[in-house]
Design a protein around this motif. Structure first.
Motif, mmCIF file in Angstrom:
data_model
loop_
_atom_site.group_PDB
_atom_site.id
_atom_site.type_symbol
_atom_site.label_atom_id
_atom_site.label_comp_id
_atom_site.label_asym_id
_atom_site.label_seq_id
_atom_site.Cartn_x
_atom_site.Cartn_y
_atom_site.Cartn_z
ATOM 1 N N VAL A 29 72.197 -33.305 59.612
ATOM 2 C CA VAL A 29 71.791 -32.880 58.717
ATOM 3 C C VAL A 29 70.196 -32.898 58.072
ATOM 4 C CG1 VAL A 29 71.742 -30.636 56.977
ATOM 5 C CG2 VAL A 29 73.837 -31.289 58.302
ATOM 6 N N ILE A 30 69.379 -32.200 58.123
ATOM 7 C CA ILE A 30 67.731 -32.763 57.885
ATOM 8 C C ILE A 30 67.727 -32.337 56.620
ATOM 9 C CG2 ILE A 30 65.637 -33.823 57.761
ATOM 10 C CD1 ILE A 30 66.422 -34.359 60.861
ATOM 11 N N ARG A 31 67.135 -32.459 55.217
ATOM 12 C CA ARG A 31 66.264 -31.529 54.477
ATOM 13 C C ARG A 31 64.813 -31.916 53.814
ATOM 14 N NH1 ARG A 31 71.614 -30.925 53.338
ATOM 15 N NH2 ARG A 31 72.873 -29.459 52.811
ATOM 16 N N PHE A 32 64.561 -31.155 54.033
ATOM 17 C CA PHE A 32 63.299 -31.495 53.620
ATOM 18 C C PHE A 32 62.397 -30.282 52.747
ATOM 19 C CE2 PHE A 32 62.505 -30.787 58.019
ATOM 20 C CZ PHE A 32 61.549 -29.813 57.712
ATOM 21 N N ARG A 33 61.300 -30.295 51.939
ATOM 22 C CA ARG A 33 60.932 -29.654 51.241
ATOM 23 C C ARG A 33 60.227 -27.907 51.925
ATOM 24 N NH1 ARG A 33 61.742 -27.448 46.369
ATOM 25 N NH2 ARG A 33 61.020 -29.127 45.034
ATOM 26 N N ALA A 34 60.803 -26.974 51.878
ATOM 27 C CA ALA A 34 59.845 -25.854 52.186
ATOM 28 C C ALA A 34 58.482 -25.232 51.115
ATOM 29 C CB ALA A 34 61.141 -24.978 52.606
ATOM 30 N N PRO A 35 57.771 -24.649 52.014
ATOM 31 C CA PRO A 35 56.744 -23.971 51.365
ATOM 32 C C PRO A 35 57.879 -23.479 49.736
ATOM 33 C CG PRO A 35 56.622 -23.774 53.478
ATOM 34 C CD PRO A 35 57.536 -24.655 53.665
ATOM 35 N N TYR A 36 56.919 -22.388 49.074
ATOM 36 C CA TYR A 36 57.617 -22.412 47.751
ATOM 37 C C TYR A 36 58.216 -20.720 48.280
ATOM 38 C CZ TYR A 36 53.433 -19.785 46.757
ATOM 39 O OH TYR A 36 52.423 -19.110 47.095
ATOM 40 N N SER A 37 57.097 -19.794 48.837
ATOM 41 C CA SER A 37 57.596 -18.134 48.789
ATOM 42 C C SER A 37 57.824 -18.022 50.249
ATOM 43 C CB SER A 37 56.358 -17.869 49.604
ATOM 44 O OG SER A 37 55.060 -18.525 50.020
ATOM 45 N N LEU A 38 58.774 -19.514 51.457
ATOM 46 C CA LEU A 38 59.268 -19.114 52.244
ATOM 47 C C LEU A 38 60.981 -18.296 51.938
ATOM 48 C CD1 LEU A 38 60.104 -19.816 55.944
ATOM 49 C CD2 LEU A 38 61.012 -21.776 55.211
ATOM 50 N N LEU A 39 60.704 -16.912 52.939
ATOM 51 C CA LEU A 39 62.184 -16.379 52.405
ATOM 52 C C LEU A 39 62.995 -17.168 53.099
ATOM 53 C CD1 LEU A 39 59.981 -12.321 52.092
ATOM 54 C CD2 LEU A 39 61.116 -14.745 50.066
ATOM 55 N N ARG A 40 62.795 -17.231 54.469
ATOM 56 C CA ARG A 40 63.444 -17.588 56.104
ATOM 57 C C ARG A 40 63.066 -17.643 57.226
ATOM 58 N NH1 ARG A 40 65.846 -12.310 58.977
ATOM 59 N NH2 ARG A 40 63.675 -10.593 58.280
ATOM 60 N N TYR A 41 63.331 -18.583 58.830
ATOM 61 C CA TYR A 41 62.448 -18.183 59.319
ATOM 62 C C TYR A 41 63.577 -17.072 60.487
ATOM 63 C CZ TYR A 41 61.057 -23.534 57.802
ATOM 64 O OH TYR A 41 60.540 -24.162 57.177
ATOM 65 N N LEU A 42 61.960 -16.946 60.771
ATOM 66 C CA LEU A 42 62.992 -16.160 62.082
ATOM 67 C C LEU A 42 63.069 -15.957 63.402
ATOM 68 C CD1 LEU A 42 59.876 -13.407 60.900
ATOM 69 C CD2 LEU A 42 61.920 -13.015 59.910
ATOM 70 N N ARG A 43 62.260 -17.128 64.267
ATOM 71 C CA ARG A 43 62.364 -16.988 65.742
ATOM 72 C C ARG A 43 62.262 -18.192 65.833
ATOM 73 N NH1 ARG A 43 58.628 -15.359 70.133
ATOM 74 N NH2 ARG A 43 57.022 -14.920 69.073
ATOM 75 N N VAL A 44 62.396 -19.199 66.680
ATOM 76 C CA VAL A 44 61.502 -20.698 67.190
ATOM 77 C C VAL A 44 60.856 -19.919 68.288
ATOM 78 C CG1 VAL A 44 61.789 -22.633 68.375
ATOM 79 C CG2 VAL A 44 63.509 -22.178 66.380
ATOM 80 N N LYS A 45 60.133 -20.683 68.500
ATOM 81 C CA LYS A 45 58.837 -19.856 69.319
ATOM 82 C C LYS A 45 58.980 -21.115 70.705
ATOM 83 C CE LYS A 45 55.356 -17.548 68.455
ATOM 84 N NZ LYS A 45 53.901 -17.026 67.974
ATOM 85 N N GLU A 46 59.294 -22.515 69.944
ATOM 86 C CA GLU A 46 58.696 -24.161 71.236
ATOM 87 C C GLU A 46 59.509 -24.689 70.593
ATOM 88 O OE1 GLU A 46 55.680 -26.606 72.763
ATOM 89 O OE2 GLU A 46 54.429 -24.424 71.802
ATOM 90 N N TRP A 47 60.020 -25.844 70.978
ATOM 91 C CA TRP A 47 60.285 -27.063 71.026
ATOM 92 C C TRP A 47 59.917 -27.832 71.832
ATOM 93 C CZ3 TRP A 47 62.520 -29.965 67.375
ATOM 94 C CH2 TRP A 47 63.182 -31.424 67.556
ATOM 95 N N ASP A 48 59.525 -29.256 71.542
ATOM 96 C CA ASP A 48 58.555 -29.748 71.952
ATOM 97 C C ASP A 48 58.880 -31.311 71.168
ATOM 98 O OD1 ASP A 48 57.930 -31.019 74.273
ATOM 99 O OD2 ASP A 48 55.706 -30.557 73.344
ATOM 100 N N ARG A 49 60.684 -31.725 72.112
ATOM 101 C CA ARG A 49 59.886 -33.797 71.522
ATOM 102 C C ARG A 49 60.001 -33.601 69.800
ATOM 103 N NH1 ARG A 49 57.657 -35.567 75.934
ATOM 104 N NH2 ARG A 49 56.222 -34.886 75.183
ATOM 105 N N GLY A 50 60.953 -32.892 69.201
ATOM 106 C CA GLY A 50 60.361 -32.580 67.677
ATOM 107 C C GLY A 50 58.848 -32.227 66.734
ATOM 108 N N TYR A 51 58.890 -31.405 67.747
ATOM 109 C CA TYR A 51 57.493 -30.130 67.285
ATOM 110 C C TYR A 51 58.348 -28.873 67.733
ATOM 111 C CZ TYR A 51 52.916 -28.749 66.636
ATOM 112 O OH TYR A 51 52.048 -27.425 66.119
#
Length: 97
Positions: A29-51
């Motif tokens: 499990v990796i945790r890192f600082r998110a933008p202050y106003s982020l409410l939630r992630y809606l969908r993953v559009k692309e995954w490419d070896r870490g990006y």
């Protein structure tokens, strides 16, 4: 198939909690600082070896915002070898929890 078994089979999840982005997969499990106003992630559009390309919901925006996340520098800062870790992840989904 339960969530834990799916994670073992190459699926990871991204979510946010308490001001942090949380990436769970490959046995860690990796945790890192998110933008202050982020409410939630809606969908993953692309995954490419870490990006990642994701749609996110922000408090200041009525429309979803496309975001780009590069996990490689995060992993390196945590002394996790991206070349070893990233091939374990074949798919990333949004953590709805």
């Amino acid at each position: 198939m339960d969530d834990e078994k799916a994670m073992e089979l190459g699926r990871a999840a991204i979510g946010c909690e308490g001001g942090y982005t949380v990436f769970t997969g490959g046995g860690i499990v990796i945790r890192f600082r998110a933008p202050y106003s982020l409410l939630r992630y809606l969908r993953v559009k692309e995954w490419d070896r870490g990006y990642l390309v994701v749609d996110a919901e922000y408090a200041h925006s009525p429309e979803p915002v496309e975001e780009y996340i590069d996990l490689v520098p995060v992993l390196e800062d945590l002394y996790i070898d991206p070349a070893d870790y990233l091939p374990r992840i074949r798919e990333v989904v949004v953590d709805e929890g």
